[in-house]
Design a protein around this motif. Structure first.
Motif, PDB file in Angstrom:
ATOM      1  N   HIS A 419       0.927  -1.171   0.000  1.00 55.63           N
ATOM      2  CA  HIS A 419      -0.135  -0.374   0.090  1.00 55.63           C
ATOM      3  C   HIS A 419       1.038   1.149  -0.167  1.00 55.63           C
ATOM      4  O   HIS A 419       0.485   2.404  -0.834  1.00 55.63           O
ATOM      5  CB  HIS A 419      -0.798  -0.169   1.257  1.00 55.63           C
ATOM      6  CG  HIS A 419      -1.985   1.180   1.328  1.00 55.63           C
ATOM      7  ND1 HIS A 419      -1.589   2.253   2.790  1.00 55.63           N
ATOM      8  CD2 HIS A 419      -2.490   2.127   0.484  1.00 55.63           C
ATOM      9  CE1 HIS A 419      -2.780   2.754   2.699  1.00 55.63           C
ATOM     10  NE2 HIS A 419      -2.928   2.774   1.353  1.00 55.63           N
ATOM     11  N   ASP A 541       0.998  13.366   8.233  1.00 58.19           N
ATOM     12  CA  ASP A 541       0.817  12.733   7.258  1.00 58.19           C
ATOM     13  C   ASP A 541      -1.039  14.333   6.466  1.00 58.19           C
ATOM     14  O   ASP A 541      -1.721  14.096   5.560  1.00 58.19           O
ATOM     15  CB  ASP A 541      -0.388  11.867   7.224  1.00 58.19           C
ATOM     16  CG  ASP A 541      -0.839  10.793   5.669  1.00 58.19           C
ATOM     17  OD1 ASP A 541      -0.226  11.363   4.821  1.00 58.19           O
ATOM     18  OD2 ASP A 541      -1.942   9.750   6.395  1.00 58.19           O
ATOM     19  N   GLN A 542      -1.655  14.319   7.619  1.00 60.89           N
ATOM     20  CA  GLN A 542      -2.621  15.270   7.671  1.00 60.89           C
ATOM     21  C   GLN A 542      -2.314  16.894   8.352  1.00 60.89           C
ATOM     22  O   GLN A 542      -1.377  16.627   9.144  1.00 60.89           O
ATOM     23  CB  GLN A 542      -3.833  14.910   8.491  1.00 60.89           C
ATOM     24  CG  GLN A 542      -4.423  13.896   7.837  1.00 60.89           C
ATOM     25  CD  GLN A 542      -5.585  14.457   6.170  1.00 60.89           C
ATOM     26  OE1 GLN A 542      -6.170  14.870   6.356  1.00 60.89           O
ATOM     27  NE2 GLN A 542      -5.197  14.157   5.232  1.00 60.89           N
ATOM     28  N   PRO A 571      -3.782  10.734  14.133  1.00 61.67           N
ATOM     29  CA  PRO A 571      -5.486  10.258  13.584  1.00 61.67           C
ATOM     30  C   PRO A 571      -5.991   9.004  14.718  1.00 61.67           C
ATOM     31  O   PRO A 571      -4.880   8.407  14.964  1.00 61.67           O
ATOM     32  CB  PRO A 571      -5.552   9.543  11.926  1.00 61.67           C
ATOM     33  CG  PRO A 571      -4.618  11.000  11.826  1.00 61.67           C
ATOM     34  CD  PRO A 571      -3.705  10.735  12.620  1.00 61.67           C
ATOM     35  N   LYS A 575     -11.927   3.951  12.895  1.00 60.67           N
ATOM     36  CA  LYS A 575     -12.939   4.392  11.540  1.00 60.67           C
ATOM     37  C   LYS A 575     -11.964   3.862  10.588  1.00 60.67           C
ATOM     38  O   LYS A 575     -12.845   2.944   9.691  1.00 60.67           O
ATOM     39  CB  LYS A 575     -13.372   5.484  11.223  1.00 60.67           C
ATOM     40  CG  LYS A 575     -13.873   6.438  12.202  1.00 60.67           C
ATOM     41  CD  LYS A 575     -14.705   6.965  11.676  1.00 60.67           C
ATOM     42  CE  LYS A 575     -15.788   7.763  10.589  1.00 60.67           C
ATOM     43  NZ  LYS A 575     -15.820   8.381  10.338  1.00 60.67           N
ATOM     44  N   ILE A 576     -11.224   3.324  10.945  1.00 57.04           N
ATOM     45  CA  ILE A 576      -9.986   3.193   9.708  1.00 57.04           C
ATOM     46  C   ILE A 576     -10.149   1.686   9.210  1.00 57.04           C
ATOM     47  O   ILE A 576      -8.935   0.619   9.849  1.00 57.04           O
ATOM     48  CB  ILE A 576      -9.114   2.972   9.682  1.00 57.04           C
ATOM     49  CG1 ILE A 576      -8.741   4.918   9.660  1.00 57.04           C
ATOM     50  CG2 ILE A 576      -7.887   3.498   8.710  1.00 57.04           C
ATOM     51  CD1 ILE A 576      -7.401   5.246  10.690  1.00 57.04           C
ATOM     52  N   TYR A 579     -12.241  -0.813   4.858  1.00 53.28           N
ATOM     53  CA  TYR A 579     -11.813  -0.952   3.350  1.00 53.28           C
ATOM     54  C   TYR A 579     -10.107  -1.976   3.738  1.00 53.28           C
ATOM     55  O   TYR A 579      -9.732  -2.162   2.602  1.00 53.28           O
ATOM     56  CB  TYR A 579     -11.081   0.158   2.673  1.00 53.28           C
ATOM     57  CG  TYR A 579     -10.181   1.050   3.314  1.00 53.28           C
ATOM     58  CD1 TYR A 579      -9.165   0.936   3.560  1.00 53.28           C
ATOM     59  CD2 TYR A 579     -11.174   2.437   3.703  1.00 53.28           C
ATOM     60  CE1 TYR A 579      -8.052   2.141   4.433  1.00 53.28           C
ATOM     61  CE2 TYR A 579      -9.753   3.342   4.593  1.00 53.28           C
ATOM     62  CZ  TYR A 579      -8.678   3.334   4.737  1.00 53.28           C
ATOM     63  OH  TYR A 579      -8.384   4.015   5.487  1.00 53.28           O
ATOM     64  N   THR A 580     -10.002  -2.256   4.899  1.00 51.34           N
ATOM     65  CA  THR A 580      -9.060  -2.630   4.619  1.00 51.34           C
ATOM     66  C   THR A 580      -9.706  -4.246   4.583  1.00 51.34           C
ATOM     67  O   THR A 580     -10.171  -5.421   4.714  1.00 51.34           O
ATOM     68  CB  THR A 580      -8.030  -3.377   6.085  1.00 51.34           C
ATOM     69  OG1 THR A 580      -9.703  -3.875   6.968  1.00 51.34           O
ATOM     70  CG2 THR A 580      -7.618  -2.461   6.987  1.00 51.34           C
ATOM     71  N   GLU A 589      -4.155   0.830   9.152  1.00 53.26           N
ATOM     72  CA  GLU A 589      -3.173   2.362   9.309  1.00 53.26           C
ATOM     73  C   GLU A 589      -3.690   3.197   9.470  1.00 53.26           C
ATOM     74  O   GLU A 589      -5.013   2.934   8.913  1.00 53.26           O
ATOM     75  CB  GLU A 589      -2.376   1.695   7.877  1.00 53.26           C
ATOM     76  CG  GLU A 589      -1.645   0.641   6.935  1.00 53.26           C
ATOM     77  CD  GLU A 589      -2.972  -0.150   6.204  1.00 53.26           C
ATOM     78  OE1 GLU A 589      -4.369  -0.640   6.627  1.00 53.26           O
ATOM     79  OE2 GLU A 589      -2.384  -0.642   5.963  1.00 53.26           O
ATOM     80  N   ARG A 590      -2.744   4.003  10.004  1.00 49.25           N
ATOM     81  CA  ARG A 590      -4.246   5.642  10.024  1.00 49.25           C
ATOM     82  C   ARG A 590      -3.319   5.937   8.843  1.00 49.25           C
ATOM     83  O   ARG A 590      -4.939   7.629   8.814  1.00 49.25           O
ATOM     84  CB  ARG A 590      -3.751   6.275  11.110  1.00 49.25           C
ATOM     85  CG  ARG A 590      -3.472   5.045  12.630  1.00 49.25           C
ATOM     86  CD  ARG A 590      -3.743   5.955  13.962  1.00 49.25           C
ATOM     87  NE  ARG A 590      -1.540   6.154  14.077  1.00 49.25           N
ATOM     88  CZ  ARG A 590      -1.307   6.931  14.967  1.00 49.25           C
ATOM     89  NH1 ARG A 590      -2.258   7.339  15.304  1.00 49.25           N
ATOM     90  NH2 ARG A 590      -0.163   6.558  15.375  1.00 49.25           N
ATOM     91  N   GLY A 591      -3.087   6.137   7.838  1.00 48.52           N
ATOM     92  CA  GLY A 591      -2.618   6.859   6.354  1.00 48.52           C
ATOM     93  C   GLY A 591      -2.411   6.118   5.757  1.00 48.52           C
ATOM     94  O   GLY A 591      -2.313   4.934   5.890  1.00 48.52           O
ATOM     95  N   LYS A 592      -1.653   7.005   4.933  1.00 45.85           N
ATOM     96  CA  LYS A 592      -1.108   6.530   3.668  1.00 45.85           C
ATOM     97  C   LYS A 592       0.282   5.566   3.882  1.00 45.85           C
ATOM     98  O   LYS A 592       1.143   4.862   3.608  1.00 45.85           O
ATOM     99  CB  LYS A 592      -0.863   7.411   2.672  1.00 45.85           C
ATOM    100  CG  LYS A 592      -1.878   7.577   1.555  1.00 45.85           C
ATOM    101  CD  LYS A 592      -1.415   8.708   0.581  1.00 45.85           C
ATOM    102  CE  LYS A 592      -2.933   8.690  -0.346  1.00 45.85           C
ATOM    103  NZ  LYS A 592      -3.990   9.159   0.128  1.00 45.85           N
TER     104      LYS A 592
END
Lengths: 641, 129
Positions: A419, A541-542, A571, A575-576, A579-580, A589-592
């Motif tokens: 990813h 990341d954000q 983050p 909620k993440i 899509y895993t 994962e919390r981000g990219k």
């Protein structure tokens, strides 16, 4: 005659004790009744009610004539003798082996003895039958003697010692004063009429005192004598009982079996010993383990015994330690030895194996007391064997779980790596394609930005691969060294210092003083690096207002683990998940970026018998938690680099 | 003019993709987070959505869900680095028209967008009839 009066009571009492029914209330009440009757008949023995007179009969110058109650004495005698014999016969039916032989010899001896003794009675009623059977009574003695020696009916040494002590104690304390009393009757009468008459009651009181303390003196001396005679036996019995309490602490099966064989051989001082253990992998046989001998000769016992053999079936049915002589004749082909013992051990209904002990080096036979000790030992051995097998299974299971967890972690890491690298490649690919298409041909600034983006992402990709490569290299070594966790933590923070500062990330540390070193592998050095990298990527990341990382290290209350908590304001993980592809993945994962680091941290924690977990609340950031054992008893195998 | 909304948390990607499609005659709208994207959808009603699935906060799938509620005919291309079947089928269930995996080529992306534009035009033509 007084002695004969007590025969039925003492005989019945002996039988009850011997067949272990002396706790049966109904039966024991008959013993009391018998003794009461015996005392009454003994008193009446001095009256014409029992013996009317004595007259010459047959060749005997005098023979008693039965009094009016003599027939009741005969009835009492017959009832107890017949009932005692009946109880013996019933026991013979259910017993086996040596025990059966012991009972049989007593039964036959009793029948002969009573039959012989009974020939005394007809002459009392002037029936002209000679008391020829008296000679048969000695056969009874002979048979009991044979059973004592050949079938371990009693320990003859102990029996002799007890008898001797009894004779000495009661002889000195009771018989001698009584004899003196009767032989000095004239003197006593003289004393009675003299002013010193008080000597007599004092003497009687003294005699009564002696009579009262005689049993205690007897018991005391008997105990002392037995302590001396049974010193060795008691010593090894204590050693075996002590051993039986400690064997369950041994975790390794082979060590346990070796210890049992050697310790028992040495403690009991037997010529040889070995253990047969049910083969766990293939339940079809029992395998001989640790044949051990103290005099250089071990019998030709089989190396394996089929589980379905009649010997094993016999032991399963018998369930108790068994003398080698008691083994049915057909098993002599398998275990041919004398004066030894076979001790089967069970867990529930399953036979785990059996211990074979050869004869004692001293030639002394095994006693019933030994058997009781071996029963305890057999139970404890069973538990200990089961314990080691259970621990082995647990250990294997633990290894499997560790391996599975690790593989799961690696799979997750590969997923994250895929990813993250795809994201990085995409960031490079988008500007690269734009350049290729000539989109930035007329825009130098955009062209330069595109190249910078490509360069930054190459750096980022290399960094991610460096984390993976570092773990891969360090995991090759399984060596465990003491490491100072606080120092590793500080040096890791220092490693990130510039990047944290450049991105306005504030780090707070709460590290307890006196944190002891932990036993850790080389991979441990990268644990915090990966956790902090994840925090860094999550925070950068954000765009975020407050970029904080808080590090806590504390020693647990029982001082066995170090509690590690690393929190950030990045983050949350609540909620993440949608899509895993792995819904049960240890982390999301919390981000990219940062996912690879998280999984590397997870695997490293796993390598150190710990588990990285997290706490995360919506908009509340994320905390990573780890309870690290200070000692590492079993380190899982490393992942091949 | 066809309106395309680009959602990606990487500002650089938004800019470069935006420049690419702007140059090709589309009206480009962009957002770096889900919240802004939903606001733009409500306000601008774009015909095509180019959504990155993996986002912190409101992700691309949630944006798609909300966008479909606003306009069921909106066309969506999902972009992700995750090539998982589960994610793909989830996106399809929510009404995504296409699904591309990073790193993608502009060539492929452009062809997809053209196909979607043709579909939109066809639908509009049918409606007009």
């Amino acid at each position: 005659m007084v002695g004969a009066v007590f025969i039925p009571a003492s005989y019945y009492h002996f039988i009850l004790t011997f067949i272990d029914k002396n706790r049966d209330k109904k039966k024991i009440s008959l013993v009391y009744l018998a003794y009461i009757a015996a005392v009454i008949f003994a008193i009446l023995n001095f009256t014409p009610l029992m013996i009317l007179d004595v007259r010459p009969r047959l060749i005997f110058p005098f023979w008693p004539t039965a009094g009016p109650i003599y027939k009741y004495f005969l009835l009492y005698f017959a009832i107890y003798a017949i009932y005692g014999c009946y109880l013996l016969l019933r026991e013979v039916k259910y017993a086996n082996g040596v025990r059966r032989n012991q009972l049989f010899y007593i039964f036959v001896g009793s029948l002969i003895g009573y039959f012989g003794g009974a020939t005394n009675f007809p002459l009392w009623y002037d029936i002209k039958i000679y008391p020829f059977g008296n000679i048969l009574s000695s056969i009874y003695v002979g048979l009991i003697g044979y059973a004592i020696i050949h079938y371990r009916l009693m320990d003859i040494t102990i029996l002799a010692a007890r008898t001797l002590i009894f004779i000495i104690v009661y002889g000195i304390l009771l018989v001698v004063p009584l004899f003196t009393f009767f032989s000095s009757r004239a003197i006593l009468l003289q004393i009675l009429s003299s002013p010193n008459w008080w000597i007599l009651p004092i003497s009687v009181a003294f005699y009564a005192t002696l009579a009262s303390i005689a049993p205690f003196i007897f018991m005391y001396l008997r105990r002392r004598a037995e302590n001396v005679l049974l010193k060795d036996q008691r010593h090894y019995q204590r050693a075996l009982i002590q051993m039986s309490t400690t064997v369950t602490l041994i975790k390794e099966l082979e060590r346990l079996l070796k210890l049992i064989v050697i310790r028992v051989t040495r403690a009991v001082r037997v010529n040889f010993a070995c253990i047969y253990l049910a083969d766990q992998k293939n339940n079809a046989r029992l395998v001989q383990k640790f044949p051990y001998t103290t005099f250089g000769f071990f019998p030709n016992f089989p190396k394996e015994i089929p589980y379905a053999s009649s010997l094993v079936s016999y032991l399963k049915q018998h369930r108790q330690p068994i003398f080698s002589e008691e083994l049915p004749i057909e098993f002599k082909k398998v275990l041919d030895f004398k004066s030894g013992i076979v001790i089967p051990t069970f867990v529930r209904q399953d036979i785990l194996g059996f211990l074979v002990l050869g004869p004692k080096s001293s030639g002394v036979i095994y006693t019933e007391e030994d058997m009781s000790v071996f029963r305890i030992l057999a139970n404890q051995i069973g538990l200990a064997i089961e314990n080691t097998q259970y621990l082995k299974e647990l250990d294997e299971l633990h290894k499997k779980i560790t391996e599975t967890e690790k593989l799961k972690g690696i799979a997750q890491m590969m997923y994250s790596l895929n990813h993250e690298l795809r994201n990085i490649f995409n960031k490079m690919s988008v500007p690269a394609q734009m350049i290729e298409m000539g989109e930035f041909d007329n825009n130098k600034e955009a062209f330069s930005d595109a190249l910078k983006t490509i360069s930054n992402n190459i750096e980022l990709g290399t960094e991610i691969l460096t984390y993976v490569q570092s773990y891969s290299a360090k995991s090759k070594s399984n060596e465990v060294k003491p490491k100072r966790i606080d120092e590793i933590m500080r040096s890791t923070t220092a490693h990130f210092e510039k990047r944290f500062k450049a991105n306005n990330i504030v780090v707070t540390e709460r590290i307890e003083p006196n944190i002891p070193p932990v036993q850790a592998r080389d991979t441990f050095d990268d644990l915090f690096k990966n956790i902090l990298a994840n925090c860094f990527f999550a925070l950068t990341d954000q765009p975020r207002e407050h970029k904080l990382i808080d590090i806590q290290l504390a020693l647990s209350d029982d001082k066995s683990t170090i509690n590690i908590k690393v929190s950030d304001t990045g983050p949350d993980m609540t909620k993440i998940t949608s899509y895993t592809h792995e819904t049960d993945s240890p982390f999301k994962e919390r981000g990219k970026l940062g996912g690879v680091n998280l999984f590397l941290a997870y695997i490293i924690a796993n390598d150190h018998n710990s588990k990285l977990t997290f706490e995360s609340y919506e908009k509340g950031g994320t905390s990573f938690l780890l309870d690290l054992p200070i000692h590492q008893p079993a380190i899982a195998e490393g992942v091949p680099g | 003019m066809i309106k395309i909304l680009i959602l990606d948390d990487e500002e650089g990607i938004c800019e470069q993709l935006g420049g690419f499609f702007k140059y090709r005659g589309y009206k480009v709208l962009s957002a770096t987070n889900g919240k802004d994207a939903i606001a733009i959808i409500k306000k601008e009603n774009p015909e095509i959505l180019l959504l990155d699935i993996k986002m912190a906060g409101i992700d691309g799938l949630e944006v798609l869900k909300k966008a479909k509620k606003e306009n069921a005919d909106v066309k969506a291309v999902m972009i992700t680095a995750l090539d998982g079947e589960e994610t793909k089928s989830q996106a399809k269930e929510l009404g995504a028209d296409e699904y591309i995996t990073k790193p993608f080529s502009y060539d492929v992306l452009e062809k997809l967008i053209i196909r979607l534009v043709n579909e939109i035009l066809k639908q509009e033509g049918t409606l007009n009839k």
